[in-house]
Design an enzyme around this catalytic site. Sequence first.
Site, PDB file in Angstrom:
ATOM      1  CD  GLU A  40       2.900  -0.292   0.841  1.00  0.00           C
ATOM      2  OE1 GLU A  40       3.763  -0.261  -0.043  1.00  0.00           O
ATOM      3  OE2 GLU A  40       3.102   0.138   2.003  1.00  0.00           O
ATOM      4  CE  LYS A 112       5.988   2.044  -2.143  1.00  0.00           C
ATOM      5  NZ  LYS A 112       6.174   1.082  -1.018  1.00  0.00           N
ATOM      6  CB  CYS A 150       4.053   3.105   1.753  1.00  0.00           C
ATOM      7  SG  CYS A 150       4.854   2.646   3.323  1.00  0.00           S
TER       8      CYS A 150
END
Length: 259
Positions: A40, A112, A150
Amino acid sequence: MRIALGQLESGADIRANLAGIDRFAAKAARDGSALVAFPEYATYEKKKVDATFPAVAEPLDGPVCQELADIARRHRIALVAGVVETSDEPGRAYNTLVAFGPDGGLLAFYRKIHLFDAQGFGESTFIKPGPSTAPVVFECGGVRFGLMTCYDLRFPELARSLADADAQVLLVCSSWVPGEQKTEQWLALNAARAIENSVYVAGVCQAPPVSVGRSVLVDPMGVVEADLGLVPGVRAAEVSLETVDRARESFPMFRQRRL
């Protein structure tokens, strides 16, 4: 299939970050990997997300993604990396993963959806959550890869939706914030997502100090096949569809579940 994990130490110098991605992609290709995954915020990272992130954001056809596509094409390797993408909302960007094939073509992108508003961080102040919760899966070399970012790792329903979409390897591209028991949680959650979904999980992370490092490849039975420790580097490991099939036959959870 051989894949590689590229554990970066990204910073605010986009050109330096791209140069590091290029070096690691070249090494992964020399080692025989068909795909290399990076963390990321691979192309721009700081200790905390701030107003500079939307300021440096670019569209998916901008110079940063064009350079990533060129790297993939130059080394003939599929490449997955986190970028900062412009959104339609002033002052907020998308935290986006892009996947390019060995020909430089865009295979997939994932914005995300679970933003890190925890531990005193407020990612959503400057980052906009992805508008779609549909699982993002792409195929490369006969293997189906699912994309997660994440904090998504703490939401098992996303991993399950990717497995339901026939993903065999989950790429969890991360910059896992350090803190109390955070490394232990990182390792446990990567293993849990692998075991409960009978998939490989490639958790690729930024190196300290911005993150915890410990990029890992975990097989469907929870065996850690690779662990990059705490320093930047790239390492290749094998993923086997036969291993996925054996795990799913031994534990036929997808046929047995009742919820």
